[in-house]
Motif scaffolding. Sequence first.
Motif, PDB file in Angstrom:
ATOM      1  N   SER A  18      41.406  92.556 -52.789  1.00 18.32           N
ATOM      2  CA  SER A  18      41.441  91.499 -51.768  1.00 18.32           C
ATOM      3  C   SER A  18      40.644  90.269 -52.183  1.00 18.32           C
ATOM      4  N   ARG A  19      40.397  90.122 -53.484  1.00 25.65           N
ATOM      5  CA  ARG A  19      39.521  89.056 -53.988  1.00 25.65           C
ATOM      6  C   ARG A  19      39.894  87.661 -53.517  1.00 25.65           C
ATOM      7  N   GLY A  20      41.170  87.420 -53.294  1.00 26.77           N
ATOM      8  CA  GLY A  20      41.592  86.070 -52.916  1.00 26.77           C
ATOM      9  C   GLY A  20      41.235  85.708 -51.478  1.00 26.77           C
ATOM     10  N   SER A  21      41.072  86.702 -50.629  1.00 24.04           N
ATOM     11  CA  SER A  21      40.835  86.445 -49.201  1.00 24.04           C
ATOM     12  C   SER A  21      39.443  86.828 -48.732  1.00 24.04           C
ATOM     13  N   CYS A  22      38.884  87.873 -49.290  1.00 21.73           N
ATOM     14  CA  CYS A  22      37.606  88.373 -48.766  1.00 21.73           C
ATOM     15  C   CYS A  22      36.482  87.401 -49.093  1.00 21.73           C
ATOM     16  N   SER A  23      35.442  87.413 -48.281  1.00 22.65           N
ATOM     17  CA  SER A  23      34.326  86.489 -48.495  1.00 22.65           C
ATOM     18  C   SER A  23      33.094  87.236 -48.977  1.00 22.65           C
ATOM     19  N   ILE A  24      32.226  86.514 -49.662  1.00 23.20           N
ATOM     20  CA  ILE A  24      30.986  87.105 -50.171  1.00 23.20           C
ATOM     21  C   ILE A  24      30.148  87.653 -49.014  1.00 23.20           C
ATOM     22  N   GLY A  25      30.111  86.936 -47.908  1.00 19.98           N
ATOM     23  CA  GLY A  25      29.349  87.423 -46.756  1.00 19.98           C
ATOM     24  C   GLY A  25      29.844  88.788 -46.305  1.00 19.98           C
ATOM     25  N   GLY A  26      31.154  88.955 -46.269  1.00 20.95           N
ATOM     26  CA  GLY A  26      31.732  90.250 -45.909  1.00 20.95           C
ATOM     27  C   GLY A  26      31.467  91.303 -46.965  1.00 20.95           C
ATOM     28  N   ASN A  27      31.530  90.894 -48.226  1.00 21.26           N
ATOM     29  CA  ASN A  27      31.201  91.819 -49.319  1.00 21.26           C
ATOM     30  C   ASN A  27      29.793  92.372 -49.146  1.00 21.26           C
TER      31      ASN A  27
ATOM     32  N   ALA B 289      28.121  81.746 -47.538  1.00 24.32           N
ATOM     33  CA  ALA B 289      28.645  83.103 -47.360  1.00 24.32           C
ATOM     34  C   ALA B 289      30.165  83.152 -47.197  1.00 24.32           C
ATOM     35  N   GLY B 290      30.782  82.045 -46.795  1.00 24.20           N
ATOM     36  CA  GLY B 290      32.211  82.067 -46.543  1.00 24.20           C
ATOM     37  C   GLY B 290      33.079  81.910 -47.772  1.00 24.20           C
ATOM     38  N   ILE B 291      32.482  81.742 -48.934  1.00 23.50           N
ATOM     39  CA  ILE B 291      33.276  81.553 -50.149  1.00 23.50           C
ATOM     40  C   ILE B 291      34.044  82.831 -50.486  1.00 23.50           C
ATOM     41  N   ALA B 292      35.242  82.668 -51.014  1.00 23.49           N
ATOM     42  CA  ALA B 292      36.046  83.837 -51.388  1.00 23.49           C
ATOM     43  C   ALA B 292      35.535  84.428 -52.694  1.00 23.49           C
ATOM     44  N   LEU B 293      35.678  85.732 -52.820  1.00 21.34           N
ATOM     45  CA  LEU B 293      35.240  86.407 -54.050  1.00 21.34           C
ATOM     46  C   LEU B 293      35.892  85.797 -55.280  1.00 21.34           C
ATOM     47  N   GLU B 294      37.170  85.467 -55.175  1.00 20.37           N
ATOM     48  CA  GLU B 294      37.881  84.917 -56.330  1.00 20.37           C
ATOM     49  C   GLU B 294      37.309  83.559 -56.758  1.00 20.37           C
ATOM     50  N   ALA B 295      36.885  82.767 -55.803  1.00 17.56           N
ATOM     51  CA  ALA B 295      36.277  81.476 -56.135  1.00 17.56           C
ATOM     52  C   ALA B 295      34.961  81.695 -56.878  1.00 17.56           C
ATOM     53  N   VAL B 296      34.252  82.742 -56.513  1.00 13.43           N
ATOM     54  CA  VAL B 296      33.018  83.097 -57.239  1.00 13.43           C
ATOM     55  C   VAL B 296      33.358  83.507 -58.671  1.00 13.43           C
ATOM     56  N   HIS B 297      34.370  84.342 -58.830  1.00 11.80           N
ATOM     57  CA  HIS B 297      34.819  84.735 -60.178  1.00 11.80           C
ATOM     58  C   HIS B 297      35.134  83.509 -61.018  1.00 11.80           C
TER      59      HIS B 297
ATOM     60  N   ILE C 142      36.758  98.229 -58.067  1.00  4.60           N
ATOM     61  CA  ILE C 142      37.297  98.911 -59.245  1.00  4.60           C
ATOM     62  C   ILE C 142      36.377  98.890 -60.460  1.00  4.60           C
ATOM     63  N   ARG C 143      35.239  98.215 -60.391  1.00  6.01           N
ATOM     64  CA  ARG C 143      34.351  98.159 -61.568  1.00  6.01           C
ATOM     65  C   ARG C 143      33.005  98.830 -61.313  1.00  6.01           C
ATOM     66  N   VAL C 144      32.904  99.561 -60.224  1.00  8.96           N
ATOM     67  CA  VAL C 144      31.606 100.154 -59.857  1.00  8.96           C
ATOM     68  C   VAL C 144      31.090 101.080 -60.944  1.00  8.96           C
ATOM     69  N   ILE C 145      32.001 101.792 -61.567  1.00  8.79           N
ATOM     70  CA  ILE C 145      31.604 102.739 -62.601  1.00  8.79           C
ATOM     71  C   ILE C 145      30.819 102.051 -63.713  1.00  8.79           C
ATOM     72  N   ARG C 146      31.096 100.773 -63.930  1.00  5.62           N
ATOM     73  CA  ARG C 146      30.404 100.030 -64.990  1.00  5.62           C
ATOM     74  C   ARG C 146      29.321  99.108 -64.443  1.00  5.62           C
ATOM     75  N   TYR C 147      29.574  98.465 -63.290  1.00  7.96           N
ATOM     76  CA  TYR C 147      28.697  97.382 -62.828  1.00  7.96           C
ATOM     77  C   TYR C 147      28.016  97.642 -61.483  1.00  7.96           C
ATOM     78  N   GLY C 148      28.304  98.767 -60.855  1.00  3.45           N
ATOM     79  CA  GLY C 148      27.673  99.038 -59.563  1.00  3.45           C
ATOM     80  C   GLY C 148      28.329  98.287 -58.420  1.00  3.45           C
TER      81      GLY C 148
ATOM     82  N   ARG D 262      38.010  88.666 -43.098  1.00  4.43           N
ATOM     83  CA  ARG D 262      38.640  89.656 -42.220  1.00  4.43           C
ATOM     84  C   ARG D 262      39.638  90.552 -42.970  1.00  4.43           C
ATOM     85  N   THR D 263      39.263  90.907 -44.190  1.00  5.72           N
ATOM     86  CA  THR D 263      40.069  91.861 -44.954  1.00  5.72           C
ATOM     87  C   THR D 263      39.541  93.280 -44.781  1.00  5.72           C
ATOM     88  N   GLY D 264      38.572  93.442 -43.909  1.00  6.07           N
ATOM     89  CA  GLY D 264      37.936  94.748 -43.708  1.00  6.07           C
ATOM     90  C   GLY D 264      38.907  95.786 -43.193  1.00  6.07           C
TER      91      GLY D 264
END
Lengths: 462, 462
Positions: free
Chosen positions: A134-143, A110-118, A151-157, A72-74
């Motif tokens: 918002s990496r610490g709170s947002c979830s992959i499902g929401g992503n 899907a509920g895992i946080a982006l930071e945990a994936v990192h 911030i890395r789209v220019i390099r990684y999409g 719910r960081t949307g």
Amino acid sequence: MTDPRLTDLVQAVPALRLKTEPSDLEHYGRDWTRRWTPAPLAIALPGTVEEVQAVVRWASQHGVAVVPSGGRTGLSGGAVAANGELVLSLERMNRVLDFNAVDRTLTVQAGIALEAVHNTARDHGLAYPVDFASRGSCSIGGNIATNAGGIRVIRYGNTREWIAGMKVVTGTGELLDLNRGLIKNSSGYDLRHLMIASEGTLGIVVEASLRLTDPAPASNVMLLALPSFEVLMQVFSAFRERLQLQAFEFFTDRALHHVLAHGAQKPFEEMHPYYVVTEFASGDEVQEAAAMAAFEACMDSGWVSDGVVSQSDAQAAQLWRLREAITEALAPYKPYKNDVSVRISAMPAFLEETQQLLGKAYPHFEVVWFGHIGDGNLHINVLKPDDMDNAEFVGQCEQVTTLLAASLQKHEGSISAEHGIGLVKKGYLESTRSAAEIEVMRGIKRVLDPQGILNPGKLFDV
Amino acid sequence: MTDPRLTDLVQAVPALRLKTEPSDLEHYGRDWTRRWTPAPLAIALPGTVEEVQAVVRWASQHGVAVVPSGGRTGLSGGAVAANGELVLSLERMNRVLDFNAVDRTLTVQAGIALEAVHNTARDHGLAYPVDFASRGSCSIGGNIATNAGGIRVIRYGNTREWIAGMKVVTGTGELLDLNRGLIKNSSGYDLRHLMIASEGTLGIVVEASLRLTDPAPASNVMLLALPSFEVLMQVFSAFRERLQLQAFEFFTDRALHHVLAHGAQKPFEEMHPYYVVTEFASGDEVQEAAAMAAFEACMDSGWVSDGVVSQSDAQAAQLWRLREAITEALAPYKPYKNDVSVRISAMPAFLEETQQLLGKAYPHFEVVWFGHIGDGNLHINVLKPDDMDNAEFVGQCEQVTTLLAASLQKHEGSISAEHGIGLVKKGYLESTRSAAEIEVMRGIKRVLDPQGILNPGKLFDV
């Protein structure tokens, strides 16, 4: 919990965790937007895919709307539940299910946080390169639901590029197992890509298989001070043609002002009207020389008035903080956010027009600009004056958004680059998508969610 | 041209070029498959987007099926017109419309050949990196319709990754202008990705905006001889972990045999059972040392029995020819083609099982293997014995495909990695996509093509 529908839900899914306390309804009923009053029916916290399916089947039987809910960081109201919906939170489904070194994939709930994936990717000597503040709170499902950029789209999409497969529960409770990690698969319509950016209106992402890559190369961070807005694209070109850019972010003096007030350290003696923070591969002398050449070319042309390059990881983090802390620093001012994009080539004309438009439209409001200029993505935050009622403020901002949307339409841009349409930008969807496209979207929605129970009212009205 | 429907078409679209000569019906009514007898109603060759729309509206009024047609190099019957369809050939719409240096995009009409795209990109100092042997004849529209892969997928991905935008005419004659070149655009369902790999069943691609990239780095080509099939994945790992691979292709001695008979030059004194051709970035001493290290590690382990590395562009082309000429060399044998994929990690088990299966199933047929092993993509070509009737041959092969499809289902693979489903693999779609997924596809087809006039009978029956 006297609602008979909930009694039925508990009977249908006995192991389901259900919350109905007012504080929970408020907590789970909203996202980072604060415009709507949360009013969900209840919060369901399934622990398994089967439970998600069972909840959706129950919702389908009772005609209850379901709002899928991650971190719910949307910023577009996509996860808001203000109309008696059942919030289906994936927060308990936050585990890593599998790492495959040969395929270089990480399969997660899907509920895992982006930071945990990192962190998990890093533990395996690899990287998941999509990243934002918002990496610490947002979830992959929401992503996935918003095709999150960052911030890395220019390099990684965007997120889209990194989804090897996913499991999704549709509006009929059916489980679809999409693409299953294949690199090459030309066997009909790619429903995985259809699900990405569909904001929970076509299905609930329950698992995802993420592609990993080599860790980013050694890099340097440089902060640049710019004398005017007009030179921004020239500075971008000068850096892009000489360096392998990992990030190229811009912000204004107003943004810096708020970040400094929020505790960040002042980067230069003097204040300058515009700033760029850029990160680029820099492991050897050739790359370092190229970075200096880019900087000097910009200084010589008068496009840059000052600059600093990170000498340590700590200093790199400090420079990054100036950009990354903006959203947090602005939050207390209840900013009205625009998140727009155009093609890079259309950026100069669009920027000029937008600057004129906002100068005229918002004489009494503070406007803070920042964005991912290398992706054609601009964030415009309008701060609410303390003494103004929120509804009045939003109303005034929306009049300006109408003008901005017209300008975007002319420049063939998008009213939402990365936040999604949700509730906030629903009224402006037609500036970016034709009536024919929206009709097709409605038709597709009816195929995957025939009763219209998945996140209704978000993105478009059916 | 006595068919009253055609009289009506000529009246409705006066400038339309129309062909009805028997030789044209045959030429335009088939693709590289030779299994069906061409029997189209006529061939329409529109010159503009508006003409394409008008033709589709005419087809909609008269209930005539339309087969979109590019270079007809397809291998799955996707462009076959054997049932009185109107073939809509894009061959006159083959122009470059725009090059944008800032966005690094090339906008083209859909009928342009892949090779013309390569050449135009090169003229601008950039590259369009999707590549395969039919580059001279295949069209970008067809590439998009199958999400074409080819020999550089390991480095650059499939066609999907390079489509910044496209214009598509749906089954109602509506023109959709999808994504318009934006890098970030989270404004609802991405219909562009839905169109990619839909094999002309959802819309007719009329224009595309292609992303370009930097030219490939200097590279070397190495040919390796392998003593057995079992070591293939080890050799792949040894090279992948040391080098930036641009391609990693394998083929068998039977494939080499046919290519040599077709005029190629013998690479080694002796014949070996298996071969790999790999291309990798190699501009400096570090990279060259890494290539030697990979080769020596494989020699030391007994995974490779011989090898040669290109010393010139001419020799690189010669080595590549051994792989690229296979399809052409096999064509006279009317091969039955399987084009399957699994995740790389599933490859060893799948290869072993497939080898056993084919050894038992095809004792009397010559089977030629090759493929993009780094993408998990295997091509299995079964050659028709001279004295066997084609229908009998296909019938026997399809029995084996049924077994192969069952094995693919077990290993979560795909019955079509890059050729598409078309007519050839339609009966096996359920090995790759679930019944629920296929139902969703049917529903989406009804949304975009409510009368079912676009390439009916391809991919699935409605």
